[in-house]
Enzyme design. Structure first.
Site, short mmCIF file in Angstrom:
data_model
loop_
_atom_site.label_atom_id
_atom_site.label_comp_id
_atom_site.label_asym_id
_atom_site.label_seq_id
_atom_site.Cartn_x
_atom_site.Cartn_y
_atom_site.Cartn_z
N ALA A 179 -0.19 -5.60 -2.04
CA ALA A 179 -0.37 -4.97 -0.74
C ALA A 179 0.47 -5.73 0.27
O ALA A 179 0.83 -6.90 0.05
CB ALA A 179 -1.84 -4.99 -0.33
N CYS A 180 0.79 -5.11 1.39
CA CYS A 180 1.67 -5.75 2.37
C CYS A 180 1.04 -7.05 2.88
O CYS A 180 -0.18 -7.21 2.89
CB CYS A 180 1.99 -4.79 3.51
N LEU A 181 1.88 -7.94 3.33
CA LEU A 181 1.42 -9.26 3.74
C LEU A 181 0.44 -9.21 4.91
O LEU A 181 -0.41 -10.09 5.06
CB LEU A 181 2.62 -10.13 4.12
N SER A 201 -2.07 -7.47 5.18
CA SER A 201 -3.44 -7.31 4.69
C SER A 201 -4.12 -8.65 4.46
O SER A 201 -5.32 -8.70 4.19
CB SER A 201 -3.43 -6.50 3.38
#
Length: 269
Positions: free
Chosen positions: A172-174, A176
């Site tokens: 998941a994108c950073l 998050s």
């Protein structure tokens, strides 16, 4: 599973042309390869780059596009220009996806691609995903969901197709990793990226560095918790070097979407 695969091929074959968000993860790689095999040059995969997307992930995405021969374009998205995004509300993903799909729609208009695609699978429907609303607003199709493919089925089909992403850890994108309500900064994202890259270099696969600054809360796969404890001095020293005064290991281990645990139940239901 094979019936779903046949349904997916049939569905994609009905598209005049398509452009897809491509992160290089399990789902988006599977969708890109299948779609390209059906549509050929009438397909374009687009990878969006921003401070939330690690450089290592971009390199993998570019290598996958070359290896499997599908058209690929890298773009830079502007979510950091949106205060609704950087203020990091629970709906953060909505603002990020809205920025992404707006850019995809612009490219689709310029290059005459008929359909916008996203690689969400049917399991994603059971999680809190504000980005789904942005996809609906922008008329983005989710063919993997439409034929009800699960993550496990996508991994198995990817394995059968020889895709190297079949067993790639969930990503998941950073952003998050930062608690809701705390401002997202480029500096924090870089710190998280360096910390996770270090843990990966030690051989850990399922990891998240949750940035509760000044505390780093490490989520590590259950099977690797004992190894993480053995390496605690090395891990702690590196994260101190990266700027975290305190370093902890979460005894619950790796949990995708764990930041949602503090949200009201009525919001995530």
């Amino acid at each position: 599973m094979m019936e779903k695969m046949d349904a997916l091929r049939k569905l994609i074959s009905m598209y005049p042309s398509a452009i897809a968000a491509f992160s290089g993860g399990v789902d988006s790689t599977f969708l890109a390869v299948v779609t390209h095999r059906i549509l050929g040059e009438r397909f374009l995969a687009v990878t969006a780059v921003s401070p939330t997307y690690p450089e290592s992930q971009l390199k993998e995405a570019e290598e996958l596009a070359v290896r499997f021969g599908f058209p690929h374009q890298v773009i830079f998205t502007d979510e950091f220009d949106d205060p609704d995004y950087i203020n990091n509300p629970p709906e953060r993903c909505y603002f990020c996806k809205r920025s992404l799909f707006r850019e995809l729609k612009r490219i689709a208009g310029e290059k005459q691609f008929a359909i916008l695609l996203d690689g969400a699978n049917v399991d994603d429907l059971s999680d809190f995903r504000p980005g789904h609303r942005a996809a609906s607003e922008m008329k983005v199709r989710k063919p993997l969901q439409e034929v009800e493919l699960t993550k496990a089925e996508i991994r198995e089909l990817s394995r059968q197709m020889g895709l190297p992403t079949w067993n790639k850890p969930a990503y998941a994108c950073l952003a998050s990793r930062i608690p809701y309500g705390r401002i997202i900064t480029v500096e924090a994202l870089a710190r998280i990226d360096q910390a996770e890259s270090f843990l990966i270099s030690l051989g850990f696969q399922e990891i998240r560095v949750r940035d509760h600054f000044p505390v780093a809360r490490l989520e590590i796969g259950q099977t690797d918790l004992e190894q993480a404890w053995k390496l605690r001095a090395q891990i702690s020293a590196k994260l101190h070097e990266l700027g975290f005064p305190y370093v902890t290991i979460d005894l619950d281990g790796f949990r995708s979407g764990s930041m949602n645990a503090v949200l009201p139940k009525e919001l995530t239901a």
